[in-house]
Design an enzyme around this catalytic site. Structure first.
Site, short mmCIF file in Angstrom:
data_model
loop_
_atom_site.label_atom_id
_atom_site.label_comp_id
_atom_site.label_asym_id
_atom_site.label_seq_id
_atom_site.Cartn_x
_atom_site.Cartn_y
_atom_site.Cartn_z
N ASP A 65 0.85 -1.19 0.00
CA ASP A 65 0.00 0.00 0.00
C ASP A 65 0.89 1.23 0.00
OD1 ASP A 65 -2.47 1.26 -0.05
OD2 ASP A 65 -2.53 1.50 2.11
N TYR B 139 1.38 5.58 -0.41
CA TYR B 139 0.88 6.76 0.32
C TYR B 139 1.18 7.95 -0.59
CZ TYR B 139 0.38 9.69 4.62
OH TYR B 139 -0.03 10.58 5.59
N HIS C 182 -3.65 14.15 0.65
CA HIS C 182 -3.96 13.30 1.80
C HIS C 182 -2.84 13.35 2.84
CE1 HIS C 182 -5.36 9.95 4.19
NE2 HIS C 182 -4.24 9.29 3.98
N ARG D 171 0.60 16.39 13.16
CA ARG D 171 1.93 16.95 13.38
C ARG D 171 1.87 18.47 13.26
NH1 ARG D 171 2.98 12.50 10.15
NH2 ARG D 171 3.14 13.79 8.29
N GLU E 39 -10.94 4.16 3.04
CA GLU E 39 -9.93 4.90 2.28
C GLU E 39 -10.20 4.68 0.81
OE1 GLU E 39 -6.14 5.34 5.29
OE2 GLU E 39 -5.96 3.94 3.61
N GLU F 213 -9.25 4.31 -2.67
CA GLU F 213 -8.02 3.97 -3.37
C GLU F 213 -8.32 3.21 -4.65
OE1 GLU F 213 -4.74 2.31 -1.22
OE2 GLU F 213 -5.49 2.96 0.75
N ASP G 31 -9.46 0.51 1.46
CA ASP G 31 -8.55 0.02 2.48
C ASP G 31 -9.07 0.46 3.85
OD1 ASP G 31 -6.34 -1.45 3.21
OD2 ASP G 31 -5.01 0.27 3.24
N ARG H 266 -8.91 4.11 12.91
CA ARG H 266 -8.06 5.26 13.21
C ARG H 266 -7.59 5.29 14.66
NH1 ARG H 266 -6.36 6.48 8.24
NH2 ARG H 266 -8.07 7.04 6.84
N GLN I 136 -4.91 2.73 14.99
CA GLN I 136 -3.75 3.22 14.23
C GLN I 136 -2.97 4.27 15.04
OE1 GLN I 136 -4.88 4.95 10.48
NE2 GLN I 136 -2.79 5.25 9.79
N TYR J 113 0.96 3.07 15.56
CA TYR J 113 1.76 3.31 14.34
C TYR J 113 3.19 3.81 14.61
CZ TYR J 113 1.51 8.46 14.04
OH TYR J 113 1.65 9.81 14.23
N LYS K 163 -4.88 -1.68 9.91
CA LYS K 163 -5.07 -1.77 8.47
C LYS K 163 -5.34 -3.18 7.97
CE LYS K 163 -3.94 2.52 7.14
NZ LYS K 163 -4.74 3.36 6.25
N THR L 59 -9.48 -5.41 3.50
CA THR L 59 -9.33 -4.56 2.32
C THR L 59 -10.29 -5.10 1.27
OG1 THR L 59 -7.01 -4.05 2.77
CG2 THR L 59 -7.78 -3.76 0.52
N THR M 175 -4.66 6.49 -0.13
CA THR M 175 -5.87 7.31 -0.19
C THR M 175 -5.72 8.41 -1.24
OG1 THR M 175 -6.23 6.91 2.16
CG2 THR M 175 -7.42 8.75 1.17
N GLU N 264 -10.44 12.87 6.93
CA GLU N 264 -10.28 14.20 6.33
C GLU N 264 -11.62 14.91 6.14
OE1 GLU N 264 -7.14 13.85 2.97
OE2 GLU N 264 -7.97 11.85 3.33
#
Length: 427
Positions: free
Chosen positions: A135, A137, A142, A151, A208, A210, A242, A246, A249, A253, A262, A266, A358, A372
């Site tokens: 997968d 990114y 995104h 962050r 997600e 995708e 996917d 959250r 995660q 993560y 994850k 899927t 995503t 989002e």
């Protein structure tokens, strides 16, 4: 070899509804189960599923070098392993067989009864035996949105993001075709303000938006593939949801990234649309700045204009479209993803699947996840039935659709449609 199957003037003797995703110019590949419990490789035109195994037994592929049981299997792996020349020969031949001017199958009631099924009378299966799943990114929008939420908003993208197609190796054991429900996962989460985690159902299940591409055998171990060759090893594409938890995660993560948040499910669309069918819809992707390192540089149009949308349908209610995006927004192309994947000599095999990551666009209504769209749950979405959603609730169905369209033809993927069920509780 010309792609005669893409002739936009061609019409089929099979009825094709207006705005169908599956005109005779598409000819995707999949695997389905008939009412007689026979599993076969097939294709689709309009609302008809076509048994390629039966076509082969009736010698409709005469002159094409195929193994005797090529289409009488429960996966497409062997066909995909045969490579681009075979894919094109077979797809061109199918277009000829179903051309309105060709009487051979059209006028044979006996053969038609063996070969052709109504799409509602078959059960779609996973089209390939997926050995490995990666997968990526690759949506700048995104990655930026997630970076802003979790962050420093001023430094949303990590330093490496503009230099490499970031990705992770997932698992293939819980990849399922459209229509198979998914259970809300259990896992560890860290409640707000607490020092110690708890174990229980995820409260923040997300989709997600995708796509994914399916590869043929690409290389031997140690060999890298340049970007200008990479597309030769891509058989076709599917839609992909996917699923993500959250809250699980967020807790797990760091330091090694996605894991149980994850790998619980899927979902993919069952028909693989070939790269040949998508050829008329090439377009340019976003400008890449800074310029990638030489091994990642490409020329020409490497993106595809694929319209994507996501709907949420509460149980027994009307669906609501919550996102409209486009594959062309992806910063890193499939050619770059595959070239990077093999740049260290990693082996890639027939039936391997590579998720795009995503796909979010530049506007809030084009974001590709609930994370989002609701900005972490702060801005709930209102659905047509009056209810609100921060994330996906039990018994909601998530539907992802995708198609390409120009003045002459529409090529679509159908849909990947999956319901989220409550957690699986052992009796």
């Amino acid at each position: 070899m010309p792609i005669t199957a893409n002739d936009t003037k061609r019409k089929s003797w099979l009825e094709v509804p207006e705005n169908s995703d599956f005109p005779i110019q598409n000819i995707p590949f999949g695997v389905f189960l008939t009412k007689e419990n026979v599993v076969t490789v097939g294709t689709r035109i309009g609302d008809f599923a076509i048994d390629l195994g039966a076509l082969q037994q009736l010698n409709y592929f005469e002159g094409i070098d195929l193994t005797d049981d090529m289409f009488m299997q429960d996966t497409l792996n062997d066909f995909i392993s045969d490579g681009k020349k075979t894919w094109r020969l077979v797809r061109n031949r199918i277009a000829e067989i179903f051309d309105e001017t060709n009487p051979k199958l059209r006028d044979s009631t006996k053969d038609r009864d063996i070969v052709i099924f109504k799409i509602d009378d078959v059960e779609m299966q996973l089209p390939v035996l997926i050995g490995d799943y990666t997968d990526f990114y690759s949506s700048k929008e995104h990655a930026t949105n997630v970076g802003k939420m979790f962050r420093d908003p001023e430094n949303a993208l990590l330093p490496n993001w503009l230099h490499i197609p970031v990705g992770y190796h997932g698992r293939s054991s819980t990849i399922v075709p459209s229509g198979i429900p998914v259970h809300r996962p259990m896992g560890q989460t860290l409640p707000a303000g607490e020092k110690y985690p708890v174990f229980g159902p995820s409260r923040l299940v997300d989709f997600e938006l995708e796509t994914a591409f399916i590869t043929t055998d690409v290389n031997i171990m140690g060999e890298n593939i340049p970007t200008y060759e990479a597309e030769d090893y891509i058989f076709g594409m599917v839609l992909l949801n996917d699923w993500s938890a959250r809250d699980i995660q967020k807790w797990e993560y760091v330091p090694l990234g996605p894991f149980l948040a994850k790998n619980f499910a899927t979902s993919i669309s069952p028909w693989i649309v070939t790269m040949d069918a998508l050829e008329p819809f090439r377009t340019k992707g976003p400008k890449q700045d800074p310029s990638p390192l030489p091994y990642l540089q490409t020329k020409g149009k490497k993106a595809f204009d694929i319209h994507l949308e996501v709907s949420i349908q509460p149980e027994d209610q009307e669906e609501t479209v919550v996102s409209k995006s486009n594959f062309k927004y992806l910063y890193w192309s499939m050619a770059q993803q595959l070239a990077h994947h093999t740049s260290n000599g990693c082996r890639v095999n027939s039936g391997d699947m590579m998720g795009s990551g995503t796909i979010s666009g530049p506007t809030p209504d084009s974001f590709g996840s609930m994370l989002e769209l609701t900005w972490g749950g702060k801005n709930p979405l209102k659905l047509k039935d009056g209810s609100e959603r921060k994330f996906i609730e039990d018994n909601d169905t998530v539907i992802i659709r995708g198609f390409c369209e120009n003045a002459e033809v529409r090529i679509g993927f159908g849909e990947v449609c999956s319901q989220l069920l409550p957690p699986f509780i052992r009796p």
